[in-house]
Each structure stands twice: as C-alpha cells, then as structure tokens.
Scaffold this motif. Structure first.
Motif, PDB file in Angstrom:
ATOM      1  N   VAL A  80      79.755  56.142  58.270  1.00 42.26           N
ATOM      2  CA  VAL A  80      78.187  55.849  59.271  1.00 42.26           C
ATOM      3  C   VAL A  80      79.408  55.434  60.243  1.00 42.26           C
ATOM      4  CG1 VAL A  80      76.087  54.569  59.983  1.00 42.26           C
ATOM      5  CG2 VAL A  80      76.538  55.091  57.657  1.00 42.26           C
ATOM      6  N   ARG A  81      79.036  55.853  62.168  1.00 44.16           N
ATOM      7  CA  ARG A  81      79.620  55.158  62.507  1.00 44.16           C
ATOM      8  C   ARG A  81      78.630  55.186  63.938  1.00 44.16           C
ATOM      9  NH1 ARG A  81      84.832  55.909  62.301  1.00 44.16           N
ATOM     10  NH2 ARG A  81      85.775  55.416  60.580  1.00 44.16           N
ATOM     11  N   ALA A  82      79.269  55.663  65.275  1.00 49.73           N
ATOM     12  CA  ALA A  82      78.387  55.249  66.462  1.00 49.73           C
ATOM     13  C   ALA A  82      77.496  55.814  66.069  1.00 49.73           C
ATOM     14  CB  ALA A  82      79.132  55.598  67.877  1.00 49.73           C
ATOM     15  N   GLY A  83      77.016  55.715  67.334  1.00 51.35           N
ATOM     16  CA  GLY A  83      75.625  56.733  67.949  1.00 51.35           C
ATOM     17  C   GLY A  83      75.392  57.068  69.786  1.00 51.35           C
ATOM     18  N   VAL A  84      75.925  56.409  69.967  1.00 50.47           N
ATOM     19  CA  VAL A  84      74.973  56.399  71.670  1.00 50.47           C
ATOM     20  C   VAL A  84      76.262  57.284  72.852  1.00 50.47           C
ATOM     21  CG1 VAL A  84      74.179  54.923  74.054  1.00 50.47           C
ATOM     22  CG2 VAL A  84      73.800  54.192  71.850  1.00 50.47           C
ATOM     23  N   ILE A  85      76.077  57.597  73.187  1.00 55.92           N
ATOM     24  CA  ILE A  85      76.794  59.173  73.830  1.00 55.92           C
ATOM     25  C   ILE A  85      76.444  59.195  75.371  1.00 55.92           C
ATOM     26  CG2 ILE A  85      77.534  60.304  71.546  1.00 55.92           C
ATOM     27  CD1 ILE A  85      76.476  62.648  71.732  1.00 55.92           C
ATOM     28  N   GLU A  86      77.172  59.487  75.895  1.00 60.80           N
ATOM     29  CA  GLU A  86      77.748  59.188  77.561  1.00 60.80           C
ATOM     30  C   GLU A  86      77.719  60.746  77.807  1.00 60.80           C
ATOM     31  OE1 GLU A  86      80.739  56.533  78.803  1.00 60.80           O
ATOM     32  OE2 GLU A  86      79.749  54.888  78.182  1.00 60.80           O
ATOM     33  N   GLN A  87      77.027  61.084  79.541  1.00 64.42           N
ATOM     34  CA  GLN A  87      77.054  62.327  80.206  1.00 64.42           C
ATOM     35  C   GLN A  87      78.138  63.003  79.166  1.00 64.42           C
ATOM     36  OE1 GLN A  87      74.167  62.245  82.364  1.00 64.42           O
ATOM     37  NE2 GLN A  87      74.257  64.504  82.469  1.00 64.42           N
ATOM     38  N   GLY A  88      79.480  62.427  79.899  1.00 68.24           N
ATOM     39  CA  GLY A  88      80.791  62.754  79.382  1.00 68.24           C
ATOM     40  C   GLY A  88      80.972  63.641  78.417  1.00 68.24           C
ATOM     41  N   MET A  89      80.646  62.533  77.291  1.00 64.52           N
ATOM     42  CA  MET A  89      80.813  63.646  76.320  1.00 64.52           C
ATOM     43  C   MET A  89      80.343  64.560  75.653  1.00 64.52           C
ATOM     44  SD  MET A  89      81.466  61.212  72.481  1.00 64.52           S
ATOM     45  CE  MET A  89      81.457  62.386  70.995  1.00 64.52           C
ATOM     46  N   ALA A  90      78.500  64.301  75.695  1.00 69.32           N
ATOM     47  CA  ALA A  90      77.661  65.293  76.156  1.00 69.32           C
ATOM     48  C   ALA A  90      78.589  66.830  76.326  1.00 69.32           C
ATOM     49  CB  ALA A  90      76.002  64.942  76.321  1.00 69.32           C
TER      50      ALA A  90
ATOM     51  N   LYS B 127      72.598  59.400  86.185  1.00 69.64           N
ATOM     52  CA  LYS B 127      73.480  59.745  84.737  1.00 69.64           C
ATOM     53  C   LYS B 127      72.428  58.935  83.566  1.00 69.64           C
ATOM     54  CE  LYS B 127      78.192  60.366  85.832  1.00 69.64           C
ATOM     55  NZ  LYS B 127      79.305  59.953  86.328  1.00 69.64           N
ATOM     56  N   VAL B 128      72.901  59.761  82.557  1.00 76.70           N
ATOM     57  CA  VAL B 128      71.524  58.827  81.427  1.00 76.70           C
ATOM     58  C   VAL B 128      72.465  59.072  80.333  1.00 76.70           C
ATOM     59  CG1 VAL B 128      69.849  60.159  82.421  1.00 76.70           C
ATOM     60  CG2 VAL B 128      71.150  61.571  80.713  1.00 76.70           C
ATOM     61  N   VAL B 129      71.785  58.278  79.040  1.00 79.73           N
ATOM     62  CA  VAL B 129      73.366  58.444  77.997  1.00 79.73           C
ATOM     63  C   VAL B 129      72.061  59.312  76.318  1.00 79.73           C
ATOM     64  CG1 VAL B 129      74.588  56.757  78.119  1.00 79.73           C
ATOM     65  CG2 VAL B 129      72.530  55.876  77.374  1.00 79.73           C
ATOM     66  N   MET B 130      72.875  59.281  75.737  1.00 73.05           N
ATOM     67  CA  MET B 130      71.542  60.330  74.801  1.00 73.05           C
ATOM     68  C   MET B 130      72.719  59.845  73.561  1.00 73.05           C
ATOM     69  SD  MET B 130      70.635  63.104  74.206  1.00 73.05           S
ATOM     70  CE  MET B 130      71.459  64.671  74.639  1.00 73.05           C
ATOM     71  N   VAL B 131      71.251  59.342  72.577  1.00 72.60           N
ATOM     72  CA  VAL B 131      71.246  58.939  71.753  1.00 72.60           C
ATOM     73  C   VAL B 131      71.271  59.996  70.643  1.00 72.60           C
ATOM     74  CG1 VAL B 131      70.322  57.059  69.411  1.00 72.60           C
ATOM     75  CG2 VAL B 131      70.049  56.642  71.689  1.00 72.60           C
ATOM     76  N   TYR B 132      72.830  60.188  70.002  1.00 69.77           N
ATOM     77  CA  TYR B 132      72.589  61.257  68.741  1.00 69.77           C
ATOM     78  C   TYR B 132      73.975  60.902  68.037  1.00 69.77           C
ATOM     79  CZ  TYR B 132      73.182  65.865  66.927  1.00 69.77           C
ATOM     80  OH  TYR B 132      73.046  66.594  66.260  1.00 69.77           O
ATOM     81  N   GLY B 133      74.071  60.338  66.578  1.00 71.26           N
ATOM     82  CA  GLY B 133      74.887  59.646  65.396  1.00 71.26           C
ATOM     83  C   GLY B 133      75.586  60.592  65.849  1.00 71.26           C
TER      84      GLY B 133
END
Ligand code: APR
Length: 353
Positions: free
Chosen positions: A43-53, A95-101
């Motif tokens: 179990v680690r991070a969970g908020v990803i920014e537009q660039g990573m998505a 830009k938006v962020v995505m919540v995805y573990g």
C-alpha cells in the motif's frame, strides 16, 4: 544472461520503464528482490497528476484507471475552523489530478507487461551490485535460488527504491546527496469507509497536520501528524478517529464515517536527493534517486517524470543512435525533482502556511 536494458526493481518506476521500452521493441529484464504477491499488495501513494496519467495511457496500461479512477478538480484547505477550496483547472490551464492507488497501477502494469506481453521479471532475485557501469557492457550481479548470477546489459536502470543497491554501487565520492529528516511522522489509516468529502482536505491545526484522502468512493486514507517516535501499537482505531476529528472543522468532523483499519502505519517524513542521476551507463530513477515527504503527493509522480525522460532517452538511442537525451537525463530529471522537493518542504512545514 544478456538484455538491452537491465532494470533493478519492479515498483512503478521499473515496470513503467519496461513497458514503455517493450512497446518500442527494446528488450528488458527486471530483477526484483521480493515476490510478485508482495509487490502487488504493497500500500503506497494514490494521487496521480496529469503527466503520469498520460504516461500510463501511452504505456497502454491506463484503461482501468480511466474507468475507475476518480478525477479531482481541486483540494480543500482547512484552517481556523474554515474550509476553503482551491480550483485546479482554473489555476493550471485545465489540469486535474486522478485518485487511483499505486497498488492498482502496479497491478495494471504487471498484467500488461508480464501476463499479456510476456515481459521478463525475475521475482525473488535480488540484485547485489552493478559492475562496469563506465564500460559499454555494464553487469548486474544478482542472486536467484541461492546462486549468484550475472545479467549483462547495454544500460542499467536503478529503479530499486531508496534502499536499493544501484545507488550504492557508485563510489561515495562520485555522488552527492542532500537530506532532510522532518521532526515528526504521519500516522495513516486505510479503511473501507466512504471518504468524508469527494476531494482531499489538508488541515492545518494546532494539534498538528491532518489529511483526508481516499483510494476510491468506498476506501479512505486518512493521516494525522504524530511524534517522530510514536508507534502504531499506541493507537487503537477509535483513538485515531478521535484525533482526526479534533483536527478538522466541526461540521467536517461530524461527517467522517469511521471503520476498522485495513492497514495502519507511520510514515517518517524525509527529503533526499542524489546528484547526478546518471553514472556512465547506470541511471537512477524514482525513489532510488530521490524521496519527498508525502504531503504534496509528489513521490510517485516524480518517479513517472524520471521514467518519461529515461524512456525517451533510451528510445532515441536505440532508434536514432542519438545520445544527447541520455546525456541530458540527469539534468532534465533533477530540474523537476528539485522543484518538487522545494514544494513538498514548504507544504510540509505547515506552521508557515
Ligand atoms: N534488487 C532487486 N529489487 C530491489 C532491490 C534489489 N537489491 N532493492 C529494492 N528492490 C525493489 C523493491 O522490492 C521494490 O519493489 O525495488 C522496488 C522499488 O520500488 P519502489 O520503492 O516502489 O520505488 P519506485 O518504483 O521508484 O516507485 C516510486 O515513489 O514516493 C514513492 O509511493 C511512491 O513507491 C513509490 C515511489
């Protein structure tokens, strides 16, 4: 054994790199010290920014993220009993962020790279050291089933996290490190309860910082700042929920749904940067090269930023025989790293907000 790019570590950095290279016909072998099950359940991070998505989409591993990830267009800051919202698209050109573990990202990358594309990952095969990184044929010395083996490569990517061996294979006088340890930790709970609000809440309170985060509509991740020497054993679930409630505005606290922990842990807060990130044919990426405190959710996104630069540099080398992007990798990656280090430090030192 021989491959084009030998990758140490099958966290998000290593898997994403392998996947992007594979799609361009470049061979990789990943060596991972843990088992597949262990890596998949971390179990680690969970908020990803537009660039990573976008990078996950390019890696053809973003389909489930686009289906199940939660798009967030802002965050809330709580202080003095108030809650104020910051609108991301308004201030960042849309830009938006995505919540995805991270656990889900790892699962998707494993499925795409190993199960569907037949990419090679040797689990329970810890690298011991990298040799000859200043030659044309660097080697990773590793262990498998009690035997010592050697993987000969064109390039080595050290994606083996903060405690890995890639960075330690470089003599101390060739590497400069910068470190800051924060005088507190974060006690985090993961629980199958709906989040208190649809977007994240960062709370500044005299009892210490608190963060209301989530992994999905039904799974929440909450944190409260704690003493650096505190222990998980000191905290019952009820004590955690009580402390969280005290640090939120009253009407927000009333809406928190509590439940039993799926996981509880204390994260020490730490900033670390290694310079440079390239040593001949050895490249460091992700946590192997830098660590940020989790406050700004930058760690995983910075790992993706490194992989963006490194994948492009390697692809241009193999496709066009150009080395300029490899030569610039460290500088390009570090430019973003230092910005995130500065931002995370500022955001973590919340008494200054
Ligand atoms: N040999 C092989 N594998 C190793 C070795 C070794 N000697 N040492 C460590 N590893 C493996 C770890 O078991 C782990 O699976 O390397 C992997 C490193 O993965 P992460 O620590 O997840 O690092 P990274 O892939 O860079 O991911 C980015 O940013 O802030 C964080 O939460 C975020 O963990 C995420 C990270």
């Amino acid at each position: 054994m021989r491959t084009q790019v030998g990758i140490i570590g099958s966290g998000p950095s290593g898997l994403l790199l392998a996947r992007l290279l594979h799609l361009q016909g470049i061979d990789t072998v990943i060596l991972e010290s843990r088992s597949r099950e262990y890596v998949a359940s971390r179990v680690r991070a969970g908020v990803i920014e537009q660039g990573m998505a976008d990078l996950l989409r390019e890696a053809k591993a973003g389909e489930r993220m686009d289906r199940e990830g939660l798009i967030h267009e802002g965050i809330n800051i709580a202080f003095d009993g108030r809650l104020e919202r910051i609108d991301f698209p308004k201030h960042t050109n849309g830009k938006v962020v995505m919540v995805y573990g991270q656990t889900e990202i790892t699962y998707d990358l494993m499925k795409a790279h190993i199960d569907e594309a037949g990419g090679i990952v040797h689990y329970e095969a810890p690298a011991i050291r990298v040799e000859g990184y200043d030659t044309e044929s660097p080697r990773i010395i590793y262990e498998q089933n009690g035997d010592q083996k050697e993987l000969v490569c064109d390039f080595v990517a050290g994606c083996d996290g903060f405690h890995g061996v890639a960075r330690k294979s470089v003599p101390a006088d060739e590497i400069k490190t910068f470190e800051r340890t924060y005088p507190f930790g974060w006690l985090g709970i993961l629980s199958d309860v709906p989040p208190v609000k649809e977007e994240l809440i960062y709370a500044n309170h005299e009892r210490g910082f608190a963060l209301c985060s989530m992994r999905s509509h039904t799974r929440s991740r909450y944190y409260v700042q704690c003493a650096i020497d505190d222990k998980v054993e000191n905290w019952t679930d009820d004590a955690f929920w009580d402390e969280l409630g005290r640090r939120l505005p009253p009407e927000t606290a009333e809406n928190v749904t509590t439940g039993p922990r799926l996981e509880m842990s204390i994260t020490p807060l730490h900033s670390f940067v290694a310079e440079p990130l390239r040593f001949g044919r050895l490249f460091l990426a992700g946590d192997a090269g830098h660590i940020v405190p989790p406050t700004g959710a930058k760690g995983l996104n910075l790992a993706a930023s490194d992989i963006y630069y490194l994948s492009r540099a390697l692809i241009t080398y193999y496709k066009e025989k150009r080395t300029d992007l490899l030569d610039r990798y460290s500088e390009s990656a570090l430019r973003r790293v230092w910005k995130a280090i500065r931002f995370s430090w500022w955001y973590t030192s919340q008494d200054k907000l």
